[in-house]
Design a protein around this motif. Structure first.
Motif, PDB file in Angstrom:
ATOM      1  N   THR A  61       0.860  -1.173   0.000  1.00 22.34           N
ATOM      2  CA  THR A  61       0.000   0.000   0.000  1.00 22.34           C
ATOM      3  C   THR A  61       0.899   1.227   0.000  1.00 22.34           C
ATOM      4  O   THR A  61       2.125   1.108   0.012  1.00 22.34           O
ATOM      5  CB  THR A  61      -0.937   0.004   1.226  1.00 22.34           C
ATOM      6  N   ASN A  75      -4.381   7.157   6.882  1.00 24.12           N
ATOM      7  CA  ASN A  75      -4.933   5.816   7.106  1.00 24.12           C
ATOM      8  C   ASN A  75      -5.909   5.421   6.020  1.00 24.12           C
ATOM      9  O   ASN A  75      -5.956   4.255   5.599  1.00 24.12           O
ATOM     10  CB  ASN A  75      -5.608   5.745   8.474  1.00 24.12           C
ATOM     11  N   ASP A  76      -6.711   6.393   5.539  1.00 24.16           N
ATOM     12  CA  ASP A  76      -7.660   6.078   4.469  1.00 24.16           C
ATOM     13  C   ASP A  76      -6.921   5.713   3.182  1.00 24.16           C
ATOM     14  O   ASP A  76      -7.337   4.804   2.445  1.00 24.16           O
ATOM     15  CB  ASP A  76      -8.587   7.274   4.227  1.00 24.16           C
ATOM     16  N   LEU A 130      -3.958   4.343   2.975  1.00 29.99           N
ATOM     17  CA  LEU A 130      -3.390   3.003   3.131  1.00 29.99           C
ATOM     18  C   LEU A 130      -4.441   1.934   2.857  1.00 29.99           C
ATOM     19  O   LEU A 130      -4.141   0.881   2.273  1.00 29.99           O
ATOM     20  CB  LEU A 130      -2.815   2.822   4.541  1.00 29.99           C
ATOM     21  N   ASP A 131      -5.661   2.220   3.257  1.00 32.05           N
ATOM     22  CA  ASP A 131      -6.728   1.238   3.047  1.00 32.05           C
ATOM     23  C   ASP A 131      -7.139   1.162   1.578  1.00 32.05           C
ATOM     24  O   ASP A 131      -7.296   0.072   1.018  1.00 32.05           O
ATOM     25  CB  ASP A 131      -7.929   1.591   3.935  1.00 32.05           C
TER      26      ASP A 131
END
Length: 472
Positions: A290, A335-336, A338-339
């Motif tokens: 990612t 974080n978003d 990475l997802d």
């Protein structure tokens, strides 16, 4: 005060303990513990064992993780947004990858077996190093004991000569003997004292050699001493074992020969490992990754509708407008991203060696040559052991026969010396003739001691070759 007394008592006890003579068993144990060759062989065995453990871990999949943090400047295509960037863009990448070998022509299984044999050979090499140390210690230990007994015999002869000189001096003063007889005895005493000094020097040199083989510190050497049975307490028996019987025991128990055999098996495994390089291999690959981009933005809030924008007119002159809608945006959170940028992959790789400049053939040929060399080395070790066994058995039998002959010569020489001394007192023989009788007894005594320890050394050497405990 009490603590000082306790420390003084401990120091005195330690010093007294250090003064205790060492037995052969204690010398051998110390040499096996401190000898550098044995310690290095022990380290080789430990390393071979660790290598063997690693071969099993090589069957498991590997796992590697990577994390990057960087900035791009100038015109570049952002890999996460697929848009051109002309300003500074921060990027982060994170991924895990793993590979596992599914088939390599049984190469790894061969490596496991080879490393197992190498670990076994290293242990046998450590025991072979111990055998060599035992042999060195036993040789030096027996040399010291033999020289000590020769020294005792030489001092006894010198003491006897001094007594004879005192009696001769009285007879010369009484006019019963010529002064030449006294001078002859004094010359003989000087020769005997020279022999005592020479034997003492040899004993000291062998003691130093024994101390070096034990890796003694200089402080320890100052108080180092040994003890062992005197020659009269050691039994000399006629050897009864056959050379074939002893050699069979040696080949069955000797660690040097066992190590050579194990190395042959290991080299044979190398041939199959080299052949595996010509067989197709199959691996399984997998990864997950990612990332983060400084250009990845998202819409926030409601659209903002503005006045329509005139973009032109039709052929009839009617004006054409386009909606005017704008959006508020923000950088997509770390974080978003990475997802949403998560990606996974899995695949198989089949490697078929069609032609690699004859490297596989060379590897196989080298393994075969090495296998032949290890076989030749095994034969050489066996021949050396056979020669050592035969030499030791010849020395043992020779020492036994020489001891019996020298023992009879000592008994006869002792009686002859007693008669010669009586005849000398009576004036029947000269001091020169008496000196000849004493010199013959001295030679016979030295020959008996040398033959005795030649027999004992050969016997202990055969015991060491056959893996028997070293005792005296």
């Amino acid at each position: 005060m009490r603590l000082s007394i306790t420390l003084a008592m401990c120091a005195a006890f330690t010093a007294a303990h250090a003064q205790q003579p060492w037995t052969l068993e204690q010398c051998v144990a110390r040499a096996e513990e401190k000898n550098l060759a044995v310690l290095n062989a022990s380290l080789d065995a430990e390393l071979a064992d660790k290598t063997h453990d690693q071969t099993y871990w090589d069957l498991a999949p590997n796992l590697n993780g990577v994390a990057t943090h960087g900035y791009n400047y100038g015109r570049v295509v952002d890999r996460f947004t697929n848009t051109f960037a002309t300003d500074r863009v921060r990027t982060n990448n994170f991924y895990l990858s793993s590979t596992v070998s599914l088939f390599e022509g049984m190469r790894k299984q061969g490596v496991i077996k080879r490393s197992e044999l190498d670990a076994k050979a290293a242990l046998q090499g450590m025991e072979a190093a111990r055998n060599q140390v035992r042999l060195e210690v036993v040789q030096a230990f027996l040399d010291v004991l033999g020289l000590r007994e020769r020294l005792v015999a030489a001092e006894a002869q010198a003491a006897s000569t001094r007594e004879q000189i005192a009696r001769t001096q009285a007879m010369v003063e009484a006019g019963r003997l010529a002064r030449a007889d006294l001078l002859s005895l004094e010359s003989q005493l000087a020769q005997e004292e020279y022999t005592i000094t020479d034997i003492s020097n040899q004993r000291d040199q062998r003691m130093l050699a024994l101390g070096r083989s034990l890796q003694l510190e200089p402080q320890e050497m100052m108080s180092f001493d040994i003890q062992g049975p005197v020659i009269s307490s050691l039994s000399v028996m006629e050897p009864t074992s056959s050379a074939d019987e002893v050699l069979a025991n040696v080949l069955r128990t000797n660690p040097s020969f066992a190590q050579a055999e194990t190395q042959v098996s290991s080299a044979e495994r190398n041939i199959s490992i080299a052949k595996a390089g010509s067989i197709p291999s199959l691996t399984l690959n997998g990864s997950v990754g990612t990332g983060f981009s400084g250009r990845d933005v998202r819409v926030v809030g409601e659209p903002v509708v503005g006045a329509p924008i005139l973009i032109g007119a039709t052929a009839s002159g009617e004006e054409v407008y386009t909606p005017n809608v704008s959006y508020n945006t923000e950088l997509t959170p770390f974080n978003d991203q990475l997802d949403q940028n998560l990606n996974e992959s899995i695949g198989f790789t089949l490697n078929v060696p069609l032609f690699n400049n004859m490297q596989n053939k060379l590897a196989i040929d080298q393994a075969r040559v090495q296998h032949e060399k290890t076989r030749n080395n095994m034969v050489s070790v066996r021949n050396d052991l056979q020669r050592n066994v035969l030499d030791a058995m010849v020395a043992q039998r020779s020492g036994y026969r020489q001891f019996l002959a020298a023992q009879k010569a000592v008994e006869a020489g002792t009686l002859n010396l007693e008669f010669a001394q009586e005849r000398f007192v009576q004036g029947v023989i000269t001091s020169m003739e008496l000196s000849i009788v004493k010199a013959g007894l001295n030679r016979s005594t030295a020959d008996m001691i040398n033959a005795k320890y030649q027999y004992v050394m050969a016997t202990k050497y055969l015991d060491i070759l056959q893996g028997m405990p070293v005792t005296l």
